[in-house]
Design a protein around this motif. Structure first.
Motif, PDB file in Angstrom:
ATOM      1  N   SER A  28      48.412  53.918  34.270  1.00  0.00           N
ATOM      2  CA  SER A  28      48.074  54.512  32.643  1.00  0.00           C
ATOM      3  C   SER A  28      47.081  53.869  33.029  1.00  0.00           C
ATOM      4  N   ILE A  29      45.928  54.339  31.714  1.00  0.00           N
ATOM      5  CA  ILE A  29      44.354  53.676  31.400  1.00  0.00           C
ATOM      6  C   ILE A  29      44.409  53.095  30.001  1.00  0.00           C
ATOM      7  N   ALA A  30      43.616  51.936  30.133  1.00  0.00           N
ATOM      8  CA  ALA A  30      43.737  51.562  29.014  1.00  0.00           C
ATOM      9  C   ALA A  30      42.267  51.149  28.926  1.00  0.00           C
ATOM     10  N   ALA A  31      41.353  51.316  27.512  1.00  0.00           N
ATOM     11  CA  ALA A  31      40.195  51.172  26.719  1.00  0.00           C
ATOM     12  C   ALA A  31      40.423  49.656  25.695  1.00  0.00           C
ATOM     13  N   ARG A  32      39.588  48.891  25.679  1.00  0.00           N
ATOM     14  CA  ARG A  32      39.730  48.211  24.853  1.00  0.00           C
ATOM     15  C   ARG A  32      38.270  48.554  23.779  1.00  0.00           C
ATOM     16  N   VAL A  60      41.248  49.160  31.727  1.00  0.00           N
ATOM     17  CA  VAL A  60      43.258  48.184  32.298  1.00  0.00           C
ATOM     18  C   VAL A  60      43.467  49.651  32.900  1.00  0.00           C
ATOM     19  N   LEU A  61      43.443  49.306  34.924  1.00  0.00           N
ATOM     20  CA  LEU A  61      44.333  50.280  35.431  1.00  0.00           C
ATOM     21  C   LEU A  61      45.581  50.385  35.761  1.00  0.00           C
ATOM     22  N   LYS A  62      47.052  50.407  34.932  1.00  0.00           N
ATOM     23  CA  LYS A  62      48.323  50.388  34.867  1.00  0.00           C
ATOM     24  C   LYS A  62      48.974  51.341  36.271  1.00  0.00           C
ATOM     25  N   PHE A  63      49.363  50.366  36.773  1.00  0.00           N
ATOM     26  CA  PHE A  63      50.550  51.308  37.739  1.00  0.00           C
ATOM     27  C   PHE A  63      51.992  51.116  37.131  1.00  0.00           C
ATOM     28  N   PHE A 180      47.611  49.794  21.062  1.00  0.00           N
ATOM     29  CA  PHE A 180      47.613  48.379  21.801  1.00  0.00           C
ATOM     30  C   PHE A 180      47.349  47.490  21.165  1.00  0.00           C
ATOM     31  N   VAL A 181      47.774  46.322  20.979  1.00  0.00           N
ATOM     32  CA  VAL A 181      47.272  44.761  19.789  1.00  0.00           C
ATOM     33  C   VAL A 181      47.668  44.086  21.133  1.00  0.00           C
ATOM     34  N   GLU A 182      46.418  43.031  21.470  1.00  0.00           N
ATOM     35  CA  GLU A 182      46.835  42.091  22.668  1.00  0.00           C
ATOM     36  C   GLU A 182      46.301  40.898  21.916  1.00  0.00           C
ATOM     37  N   SER A 183      45.927  39.639  22.753  1.00  0.00           N
ATOM     38  CA  SER A 183      45.818  38.470  22.425  1.00  0.00           C
ATOM     39  C   SER A 183      46.013  37.681  23.309  1.00  0.00           C
ATOM     40  N   SER A 184      45.202  36.874  24.233  1.00  0.00           N
ATOM     41  CA  SER A 184      45.551  35.823  25.470  1.00  0.00           C
ATOM     42  C   SER A 184      44.447  35.031  25.154  1.00  0.00           C
ATOM     43  N   LEU A 185      44.741  33.841  26.268  1.00  0.00           N
ATOM     44  CA  LEU A 185      44.044  32.672  26.255  1.00  0.00           C
ATOM     45  C   LEU A 185      43.732  33.316  27.944  1.00  0.00           C
ATOM     46  N   ASP A 186      42.083  32.451  27.521  1.00  0.00           N
ATOM     47  CA  ASP A 186      41.208  32.502  29.775  1.00  0.00           C
ATOM     48  C   ASP A 186      41.153  31.187  30.124  1.00  0.00           C
ATOM     49  N   PHE A 187      41.712  30.796  31.224  1.00  0.00           N
ATOM     50  CA  PHE A 187      41.677  29.338  31.805  1.00  0.00           C
ATOM     51  C   PHE A 187      39.825  30.374  32.772  1.00  0.00           C
ATOM     52  N   PHE A 188      38.717  29.103  32.826  1.00  0.00           N
ATOM     53  CA  PHE A 188      38.610  29.762  32.981  1.00  0.00           C
ATOM     54  C   PHE A 188      37.449  28.504  33.658  1.00  0.00           C
ATOM     55  N   TYR A 189      37.863  27.971  35.332  1.00  0.00           N
ATOM     56  CA  TYR A 189      37.170  26.964  36.416  1.00  0.00           C
ATOM     57  C   TYR A 189      36.093  27.353  37.071  1.00  0.00           C
ATOM     58  N   SER A 190      35.204  27.272  36.749  1.00  0.00           N
ATOM     59  CA  SER A 190      33.736  27.875  37.275  1.00  0.00           C
ATOM     60  C   SER A 190      32.693  26.517  37.944  1.00  0.00           C
ATOM     61  N   TYR A 191      32.020  26.788  38.620  1.00  0.00           N
ATOM     62  CA  TYR A 191      30.584  26.331  39.491  1.00  0.00           C
ATOM     63  C   TYR A 191      29.873  26.542  38.290  1.00  0.00           C
ATOM     64  N   GLU A 192      29.452  26.035  38.228  1.00  0.00           N
ATOM     65  CA  GLU A 192      27.856  26.131  36.868  1.00  0.00           C
ATOM     66  C   GLU A 192      26.151  25.067  37.429  1.00  0.00           C
ATOM     67  N   ARG A 193      25.815  26.180  37.493  1.00  0.00           N
ATOM     68  CA  ARG A 193      23.991  25.802  37.830  1.00  0.00           C
ATOM     69  C   ARG A 193      22.978  26.146  36.516  1.00  0.00           C
ATOM     70  N   GLN A 194      22.791  25.113  36.188  1.00  0.00           N
ATOM     71  CA  GLN A 194      21.335  25.681  34.978  1.00  0.00           C
ATOM     72  C   GLN A 194      20.791  24.728  35.523  1.00  0.00           C
ATOM     73  N   ILE A 224      42.785  51.476  22.613  1.00  0.00           N
ATOM     74  CA  ILE A 224      43.827  53.444  23.996  1.00  0.00           C
ATOM     75  C   ILE A 224      44.591  52.600  25.048  1.00  0.00           C
ATOM     76  N   SER A 225      45.839  53.746  25.472  1.00  0.00           N
ATOM     77  CA  SER A 225      46.202  53.743  26.458  1.00  0.00           C
ATOM     78  C   SER A 225      46.369  55.060  27.021  1.00  0.00           C
ATOM     79  N   ILE A 226      46.391  55.566  27.936  1.00  0.00           N
ATOM     80  CA  ILE A 226      46.461  57.417  28.176  1.00  0.00           C
ATOM     81  C   ILE A 226      47.402  56.865  28.985  1.00  0.00           C
ATOM     82  N   HIS A 227      48.779  58.015  28.731  1.00  0.00           N
ATOM     83  CA  HIS A 227      49.498  57.558  30.160  1.00  0.00           C
ATOM     84  C   HIS A 227      49.481  58.690  30.641  1.00  0.00           C
TER      85      HIS A 227
END
Length: 232
Positions: A28-32, A60-63, A180-194, A224-227
């Motif tokens: 499937s190919i899903a586009a947000r 998102v490409l889904k197998f 589709f309707v989706e909800s998520s939570l990102d845990f982001f651990y990063s190296y930061e440069r300012q 939307i997802s296309i199968h």
């Protein structure tokens, strides 16, 4: 009696064919199309927890393997940003933020009906970069200064690991198309440069480096997802 048994068999056979419809497609190919998300914090911005609306920022490409789909996806966002840094009377910063990510993971459908709840997890790489100009926002400081307070060119970047648990629900409009309707939570651990560069004759340069962890909520993503690739 025979007629009743025949009707029952037809109903059951039809329900069985219907229940396997997602499993009948290899990928499937899903586009947000629309999403709300929290962006990584830039410097010490005062209201970084607010949500940003996004449009057509990810694929998102889904197998598909029965009730489990393996996900390979990416997202890209570039937009202007204005915020107060440190405090609302300290400095105001204007610029552009560029954010992109690449993730792999899986999702599991909880059934094969027209309405399919699912859950999953993605993991991968994320980069967020901001380039802008900082101006003094303290009118009292500007009044007391002997000369105009110079602006600063600001460049910050965060690169690192991102892990994303997710839940969602799919609505199968027809066999080949789902919403589709989706909800998520990102845990982001990063190296930061300012990096700051004063915009005056001296061009004083300041550089700060650190590691940081953030939790970023993405309350809703609609698409939307296309199968494709029927294996019937």
């Amino acid at each position: 009696m025979k007629k009743q048994l025949l009707i029952i068999l037809l109903i059951l056979s039809g329900g069985s064919a219907f229940s396997q419809m997602n499993g009948d497609y290899n990928y499937s190919i899903a586009a947000r199309g629309f999403g709300m998300m929290q962006m990584p914090k830039v410097l010490n911005e005062t209201n970084y927890s607010k949500y940003v609306n996004t449009y057509f920022t990810g694929l998102v490409l889904k197998f598909n393997d029965n009730q489990i789909s393996y996900r390979l996806g990416g997202s890209y966002l570039k937009k202007s940003k204005e915020f107060y840094n440190n405090c609302n009377t300290c400095e105001v910063i204007n610029g552009d933020v560029t954010d992109y990510s690449f993730k792999v993971g899986f999702e599991k459908n909880l059934n094969f009906s027209r309405i399919q709840p699912y859950f999953g997890i993605d993991m991968g790489f994320r980069s967020s970069k901001f380039i802008g100009l900082s101006q003094n926002a303290n009118t009292l400081k500007g009044t007391l200064a002997d000369s105009a307070i110079p602006s600063n060119k600001v460049e910050t970047s965060k690169v690192g690991f991102v892990g994303t648990p997710l839940i969602g629900i799919k609505f199968n409009v027809i066999n080949e198309v789902s919403l589709f309707v989706e909800s998520s939570l990102d845990f982001f651990y990063s190296y930061e440069r300012q990096e700051y560069v004063t915009q005056d004759a001296s061009n004083t340069r300041s550089l700060f480096k650190t590691n940081k962890a953030e939790f970023l909520l993405n309350p809703v993503s609609v698409g939307i997802s296309i199968h494709l690739g029927s294996n019937k």
